[in-house]
Scaffold this motif. Structure first.
Motif, PDB file in Angstrom:
ATOM      1  N   SER A   1      -6.330   4.284  -0.495  1.00 16.49           N
ATOM      2  CA  SER A   1      -6.629   5.043   0.777  1.00 16.49           C
ATOM      3  C   SER A   1      -5.465   4.818   1.960  1.00 16.49           C
ATOM      4  O   SER A   1      -5.621   5.450   2.878  1.00 16.49           O
ATOM      5  N   GLY A   2      -4.689   3.958   1.538  1.00 15.01           N
ATOM      6  CA  GLY A   2      -3.561   3.966   2.542  1.00 15.01           C
ATOM      7  C   GLY A   2      -2.813   4.861   2.747  1.00 15.01           C
ATOM      8  O   GLY A   2      -2.461   5.818   1.852  1.00 15.01           O
ATOM      9  N   PRO A   3      -2.122   4.996   3.873  1.00  7.74           N
ATOM     10  CA  PRO A   3      -1.142   6.417   4.248  1.00  7.74           C
ATOM     11  C   PRO A   3      -0.003   6.216   3.260  1.00  7.74           C
ATOM     12  O   PRO A   3       0.330   5.045   2.970  1.00  7.74           O
ATOM     13  N   PRO A   4       0.793   7.167   2.852  1.00  6.51           N
ATOM     14  CA  PRO A   4       1.647   7.282   1.965  1.00  6.51           C
ATOM     15  C   PRO A   4       2.981   6.991   2.904  1.00  6.51           C
ATOM     16  O   PRO A   4       4.130   7.864   2.725  1.00  6.51           O
ATOM     17  N   VAL A   5       3.304   5.748   3.180  1.00  3.56           N
ATOM     18  CA  VAL A   5       4.175   5.341   4.052  1.00  3.56           C
ATOM     19  C   VAL A   5       5.628   5.384   3.268  1.00  3.56           C
ATOM     20  O   VAL A   5       6.674   6.009   3.840  1.00  3.56           O
ATOM     21  N   ASP A   6       5.570   4.782   1.990  1.00  2.00           N
ATOM     22  CA  ASP A   6       6.790   4.948   1.247  1.00  2.00           C
ATOM     23  C   ASP A   6       7.430   6.364   0.942  1.00  2.00           C
ATOM     24  O   ASP A   6       8.417   6.433   0.958  1.00  2.00           O
ATOM     25  N   MET A   7       6.374   7.371   0.806  1.00  2.00           N
ATOM     26  CA  MET A   7       6.827   8.599   0.366  1.00  2.00           C
ATOM     27  C   MET A   7       7.281   9.363   1.539  1.00  2.00           C
ATOM     28  O   MET A   7       8.406   9.909   1.523  1.00  2.00           O
TER      29      MET A   7
END
Length: 191
Positions: free
Chosen positions: A28-34
């Motif tokens: 569910s977390g935002p795709p911060v790494d992407m």
């Protein structure tokens, strides 16, 4: 979306709060790494584009095996010629990152001791999961019907918009695969 599959609670009987937090963050977390990876590649492209230009043709040879990119890259070359190298690098990097993350998280699920507490009596869960996975996989493989007259002069269809869609679909596909692995691990063996 993938935390419950057709009414099945994947966390039923799990006492490992650390696992639940990691799983919840992965799904569910935002795709911060992407997003960070995309911004890094964009920055390199803006500052020293020639670094990416040299290897882009080799990455393109790999990407064109996926029908989506076999269609999108010539379209971009015609309508957004300056964005082709950027999109090749963004697409290839995002696919590699998503595949690596999904593989590592699936291994984490497999190696974490969890009980086999889920019993599925009907096929609705597997049909629902298979349908979701096929949908997100199709969005990654099949060209999106967003091309046509006028799109070359708007944000629709350029490398930035296509990358945003790719991030969303890769995140969803990764979540679906992880949910499938968790369900397969936790489902009760038939007697």
């Amino acid at each position: 979306m993938f935390k419950t599959l057709a009414g099945i609670d994947l966390f039923q009987g799990i006492q490992n709060e650390r696992f639940i937090k990691r799983y919840d963050s992965h799904i569910s977390g935002p795709p911060v790494d992407m997003v960070i990876l995309s911004m890094l590649i964009l920055s390199i492209w803006l500052v020293r584009g020639e670094i990416l230009d040299n290897s882009a043709p080799y990455l393109r040879c790999i990407l064109v095996y996926i029908p989506k990119y076999a269609y999108e890259l010539p379209w971009l070359a015609e309508n957004h010629e300056n964005q082709v190298t950027l999109y090749i690098w963004l697409s290839f990097s995002l696919i590699c990152l998503a595949a690596g993350k999904t593989l590592l998280f699936s291994l984490y699920i497999v190696l974490t001791p969890l009980g086999r507490n889920i019993s599925v009596n009907d096929k609705s869960a597997s049909v629902s999961l298979a349908g979701s996975l096929l949908l997100f996989f199709a969005f990654i493989v099949i060209p999106l019907p967003i091309y046509g007259e006028g799109s070359s002069t708007t944000v629709l269809g350029n490398a930035y918009f296509l990358t945003f869609l790719n991030i969303v679909m890769l995140k969803m596909l990764s979540g679906g695969i992880s949910a499938t692995v968790l369900l397969a691990k936790r489902i009760k063996k038939r007697a």
